[in-house]
Write an enzyme that holds these catalytic residues in place. Structure first.
Site, PDB file in Angstrom:
ATOM      1  N   PRO A 102       0.770  -1.246   0.000  1.00 14.40           N
ATOM      2  CG  PRO A 102      -0.827  -1.539   1.669  1.00 14.40           C
ATOM      3  CD  PRO A 102       0.476  -2.067   1.184  1.00 14.40           C
ATOM      4  CE  LYS A 161      -0.341   3.995 -10.840  1.00 11.76           C
ATOM      5  NZ  LYS A 161      -0.357   2.849  -9.930  1.00 11.76           N
TER       6      LYS A 161
END
Length: 347
Positions: free
Chosen positions: A102, A219
């Site tokens: 995460p 990203k």
């Protein structure tokens, strides 16, 4: 966190029958893939991770998994997949280790923490580490350096030292399940070429972006563009409705004009305009607003690090922070349309 774990378990339970009857059968009956790596460790079995594992097994890899959620671990064990209690134990059984976690702190802990992947730094079995988490480039480069300072237990071909690639993904849960993810990859190019068969088992496209941290940077930039595009599309569609143009009509205009973008023609944020997207199911599923807020924070921190002016990052941060504070943190990020318009939907 408890809600996220429950959602993952629910997805896994629905997925279990197909996994056992399909993936493991294909693994046992198919010939081994031609890649130089056969034993793959995978850490992080959330909504993305467990689908990526399934595709690795479909491709013929022997996979060993780990997650802090013991219920998920148990379910994988029951499906015949090897599991281990710590990242270090996964590393001991693997030639390649993939992480899908995460946050930056989670990745750092899995690599360098107690019983982490790099425990026993002079005796590392995996030659290749691939991190597909969305984290900041600075953390990626720190971990990559730590990996390169380790020694391999057994040298492989031209591999003198273990290598790390940052390879975050785009495409979301549906692409993870279908094996059509896009990987943005940073690190040594020869390692990228060696990793391509593994990446291709989970994705349709892999793009080499340059040195360590460049995959993470790509990203972050992609998600910044996605956030700003969604905000602009939502504001335009909301304004159109307020001026009396139906959202479906304005969408047709946008998609045949210069305003066309992914947010208008593939992921429309207005309920009732497009089937199969989160806006058609009360913004459930998809990419949570809290994750977009996290990625915008990463973009802001990275921009500050290099002294880059970022007015649109700041505005997008402000809006998504407000959306989360108003209780929409688990809703898909396209629910930002509600920030601009609360009139009658097209149904």
């Amino acid at each position: 966190m408890a809600i996220r774990r429950a959602q993952t378990l629910l997805c896994l339970s629905k997925f279990k029958t197909n996994f056992v009857s399909g993936s493991l059968h294909r693994f046992s009956s198919s010939s081994q893939n031609s890649n130089q790596f056969q034993n793959v460790g995978f850490i992080g079995l959330g909504n993305m991770g467990f689908r990526m594992v399934n595709n690795l097994i479909r491709a013929g890899y022997k996979v060993t998994v780990h997650d802090i959620n013991r219920d998920v671990m148990k379910m994988f064990t029951e499906m015949g997949v090897s599991s281990r209690e710590t990242p270090y134990e996964v590393a001991q059984d693997s030639e390649v280790v993939i992480t899908m976690l995460p946050s930056s702190s989670h990745v750092m802990d899995v690599y360098t923490g107690t019983n982490g992947l790099l425990l026993g730094e002079n005796d590392i079995r995996p030659a290749l580490f691939i991190d597909s988490s969305t984290i900041d480039p600075q953390t990626t480069r720190k971990i990559s350096l730590a990996v390169s300072n380790c020694n391999l237990k057994e040298k492989r071909d031209n591999w003198e030292k273990p290598v790390m690639l940052d390879a975050p993904v785009s495409g979301g849960v549906l692409a993870a399940e279908a094996g059509t993810l896009t990987f943005m990859v940073g690190g040594p190019e020869d390692a990228y070429l060696a990793a391509r068969p593994i990446l291709q088992s989970m994705g349709r496209t892999s793009i080499y972006c340059g040195g360590s941290g460049n995959g993470s940077a790509a990203k972050i930039c992609n998600n910044l563009a996605m956030a700003v595009s969604m905000l602009g599309t939502s504001e335009a569609l909301a304004l159109g409705q307020s001026l009396g143009i139906s959202a479906s009509t304005l969408t047709e205009v946008l998609n045949t004009s210069s305003g066309r973008c992914w947010s208008s023609d593939a992921y429309n944020p207005v309920p009732g305009v497009m089937k199969g997207v989160p806006s058609s199911r009360d913004y459930n599923g998809g990419f949570a607003s809290k994750l977009m807020a996290k990625d915008l924070n990463l973009a802001a921190a990275s921009a500050e690090e290099v002294g880059h002016k970022s007015p649109l990052i700041s505005k997008a941060q402000e809006i998504y922070k407000k959306m989360c504070e108003e209780g929409h943190e688990t809703k898909d990020f396209s629910c930002v349309f509600r920030h601009f318009y609360n009139g009658k939907d097209e149904v």
